[in-house]
Design a protein around this motif. Sequence first.
Motif, short mmCIF file in Angstrom:
data_model
loop_
_atom_site.label_atom_id
_atom_site.label_comp_id
_atom_site.label_asym_id
_atom_site.label_seq_id
_atom_site.Cartn_x
_atom_site.Cartn_y
_atom_site.Cartn_z
N ILE A 83 72.63 6.17 -2.68
CA ILE A 83 72.29 8.14 -2.29
C ILE A 83 74.12 8.28 -3.41
CG2 ILE A 83 70.75 8.33 -1.00
CD1 ILE A 83 72.26 9.16 1.44
N GLY A 84 74.84 7.07 -2.72
CA GLY A 84 75.95 8.00 -3.70
C GLY A 84 77.51 8.10 -2.46
N VAL A 85 77.05 7.73 -1.66
CA VAL A 85 77.78 8.36 0.36
C VAL A 85 78.35 6.78 0.29
CG1 VAL A 85 76.66 10.29 0.24
CG2 VAL A 85 76.03 7.79 1.25
N ASP A 86 79.60 7.10 1.18
CA ASP A 86 80.50 6.18 1.85
C ASP A 86 79.42 5.66 2.85
OD1 ASP A 86 83.42 5.24 3.13
OD2 ASP A 86 81.65 5.78 4.70
N GLU A 87 79.69 4.10 2.88
CA GLU A 87 78.63 2.87 3.77
C GLU A 87 78.51 3.26 4.86
OE1 GLU A 87 80.33 -1.10 4.04
OE2 GLU A 87 79.16 -1.38 2.93
N THR A 88 79.96 3.80 5.12
CA THR A 88 79.46 4.12 6.52
C THR A 88 78.54 5.22 7.05
OG1 THR A 88 81.81 5.15 7.23
CG2 THR A 88 81.74 2.73 7.70
N SER A 89 78.41 5.98 6.63
CA SER A 89 77.69 7.39 7.17
C SER A 89 77.01 7.59 7.44
CB SER A 89 78.56 8.90 5.54
OG SER A 89 78.16 8.43 4.53
N VAL A 90 75.95 6.66 6.84
CA VAL A 90 74.42 6.78 6.95
C VAL A 90 74.07 5.79 8.30
CG1 VAL A 90 72.70 6.21 6.07
CG2 VAL A 90 74.14 6.82 4.46
N ILE A 91 73.04 5.75 9.43
CA ILE A 91 72.21 5.64 10.25
C ILE A 91 71.23 5.24 9.65
CG2 ILE A 91 72.58 7.47 11.69
CD1 ILE A 91 72.82 5.11 14.05
N ALA A 92 70.08 4.49 10.07
CA ALA A 92 68.39 4.07 9.55
C ALA A 92 67.96 4.49 10.90
CB ALA A 92 68.57 3.20 9.39
N GLY A 93 66.76 5.48 10.92
CA GLY A 93 66.29 5.72 12.67
C GLY A 93 65.26 6.84 12.89
N ASP A 94 64.36 6.93 13.76
CA ASP A 94 64.16 7.41 13.95
C ASP A 94 63.03 7.87 12.80
OD1 ASP A 94 64.64 7.76 16.63
OD2 ASP A 94 66.21 9.13 16.26
N SER A 95 62.31 9.67 12.79
CA SER A 95 61.46 9.95 11.72
C SER A 95 62.29 10.15 10.85
CB SER A 95 60.10 10.73 11.20
OG SER A 95 60.18 11.38 12.46
N VAL A 96 61.82 11.27 9.49
CA VAL A 96 62.62 12.17 8.84
C VAL A 96 62.08 13.34 9.65
CG1 VAL A 96 62.47 13.70 7.08
CG2 VAL A 96 61.64 11.70 6.38
N SER A 97 60.71 13.91 10.52
CA SER A 97 61.46 14.98 11.44
C SER A 97 62.24 15.10 12.39
CB SER A 97 59.80 15.03 12.06
OG SER A 97 59.06 14.91 10.82
#
Lengths: 401, 401
Positions: A83-97
């Motif tokens: 998605i074109g962002v710094d690799e430390t700025s995304v975390i996976a978990g939970d749901s979209v909601s």
Amino acid sequence: MQLDDARALDRNDPFADTARLFDLPQGVIYLDGNSLGPPPRPALDALTKAAQAEWGHDLIASWNSADWMGLPLRTGARIARLIGVDETSVIAGDSVSVNLFKLAAGLVMGGAKGVAVERGDFPTDGYVMEGLARLSGTPFTLIEPGAGVAGLPDGHDVLVRSAVHYKTAAKVDIAAEEREAARLGRTIIWDLSHAAGLVGLQLERDGAKYAVGCGYKYLNGGPGAPAFVYCHRDVVESFAQPLSGWMGHATPFAFKDGYKPATGVSRFAAGTPAILSMSALHGALSAFEGLDMAQVEAKARALGDTFLAAIAPLGLETISPPSAQRAGHVSLVHEDGYAVVQAMIAEGVIGDFREPDVMRFGFAPLYLTHAQVFNAGQIMVEIIQSGRFSEPRFGKRNAVT
Amino acid sequence: MQLDDARALDRNDPFADTARLFDLPQGVIYLDGNSLGPPPRPALDALTKAAQAEWGHDLIASWNSADWMGLPLRTGARIARLIGVDETSVIAGDSVSVNLFKLAAGLVMGGAKGVAVERGDFPTDGYVMEGLARLSGTPFTLIEPGAGVAGLPDGHDVLVRSAVHYKTAAKVDIAAEEREAARLGRTIIWDLSHAAGLVGLQLERDGAKYAVGCGYKYLNGGPGAPAFVYCHRDVVESFAQPLSGWMGHATPFAFKDGYKPATGVSRFAAGTPAILSMSALHGALSAFEGLDMAQVEAKARALGDTFLAAIAPLGLETISPPSAQRAGHVSLVHEDGYAVVQAMIAEGVIGDFREPDVMRFGFAPLYLTHAQVFNAGQIMVEIIQSGRFSEPRFGKRNAVT
């Protein structure tokens, strides 16, 4: 266009090797990766390893030895690249909601005055903002489709918006919207559910600061795969979100009373992450290694055009924009759309249906060829022209995600 | 007590058959099921089926053909039996943290005036209430350990409380607390994380209306397994919760703007559930089929007593109550507790450590024998009496859940 033309396009396919990671069932042309991506082999391998070697054999020690503790950030780093962002700025978990709630509620806690969603955008986005409004007293309003950040009513400063519309596949010009938001002093939370893993997103370059997205569509992470949150590094250290569970604490294993958020995007973790599902997602993301997302997007649009060319004889109405503004799927209107989709499924072409009369066909570039898509289109033409969709067995409506 | 006495107890074990569902690694005595249960074979089988046959082969159709849509309620029904409530009043999904937020925030939206948690209760419970307080403006207070519902300060009417304390394993008398709550017009949300699948809970009989619990401890659902929510049928139809995602909508596939909650406990669903993780949990729960939970609890306490008898020569301090008030684990104090636990792990006895000096040993009755537990105790005695825990390799602290 003829089948040979489609085959010619496949000879220049930059993702021919990637397709070999997928074992789709014999005889199936899967045009529903926009709803549920199929398993790439590394996803199944990672899941088996997590279940048998890690959980079954190493048991509790796997939190450290298999780095389950770090899995949400490691998975986030793989998504960040897409998605074109710094690799430390995304975390996976939970749901979209749940992740939408974290971001919007955090903005409200930081002083945001009102939240809006476009009418007809993916329902959960509006539903969750309704809940937030009821709990916090912050106004929530549904605005006109396509109104964008300029259409926020007075007293509203946050817009939740899909980067790609779930029904039409229309892409939003993120850079233009963010420029407008900056000019007006407003904030956008992007829902990337139908964009991540398909569109050549460049969120940082385009000025986006907040986003959520889905793990089970184009990322192929498995049914109900963990979602993700992106929060720009310039704003994350002052960002507080209210689903402040122990996994987002600065020192979760100190077991101290009093919440102190972890540094960076880790503060978006809440409870213990679903490690089995997340292992599949992490494995699935390896299929994107080394791919150029601009090329992925270009192939998706080209596949859509091949399909439209194949079904041109039908003269169907489409609610999707032309290829330059379109992402990964094409939506067509037919009053017997439900039956047509069922008849196509019976002949191995899997698409889906959205009320009241929309047939959606998704073109995930990692495992589809132009020849397959052309064949799928020809099957659709035969089914509609022959009228064989009108057999009673195709008539009964049934919920399919 | 001698090993032969332990073996004699095993001859009357009502769960000898259940143990055969677990393939624990050779040479391991697993006393950490209170933190992460090991996989029963039906959990791994269900996971493989969900990943390969359902996701891999049947793809999107599995939402209906494998009833993924119904999986959260089907899983909830299996949990309901273990906690003594109507089988339609539990739904699986999300994490304990997120589910606590749903219940407490819903009570706040319904007019609750203030929320409290006992100091030293599991940290996430307080952390999440802090977040709720910040977002909603509702007061939140930490009260004294053991104060219970009678200890709620003025202006507070909701208590979140663990039914079994994560550190000491002390059980709360749920019926007595609920009688007190009824007398005072207050509400309790029970956190069953260390109780479900171990204690012979009878929540309905005892007057409990709201609870959450964990899927990955005694339920053996896998690392980060989905949690669950219980909401009594008498209150659920008027209950609104703010994480109102599309899966909790009355008609999720109508894709209508405007949230309308589903009937019953389904309204606690938020986003798309993590089907792979939940399939493992659903499979794991089949290990409890036909078991009497009162017998499960009795065996857990008896195993704890066997362990305490084996380590009696050490004269260690325990912070756990005597067996009649104790649930599934025993916590012992030793200033070198971290090193002792590491040394025991090196010899195949897996327990865990909690800061600053607490060693926890869990006695899950479905796969442990008295003889194993007695052996584990003897190994601990040898390690401490010989001083071999003081080798440098056991000294370094390290986060383990």
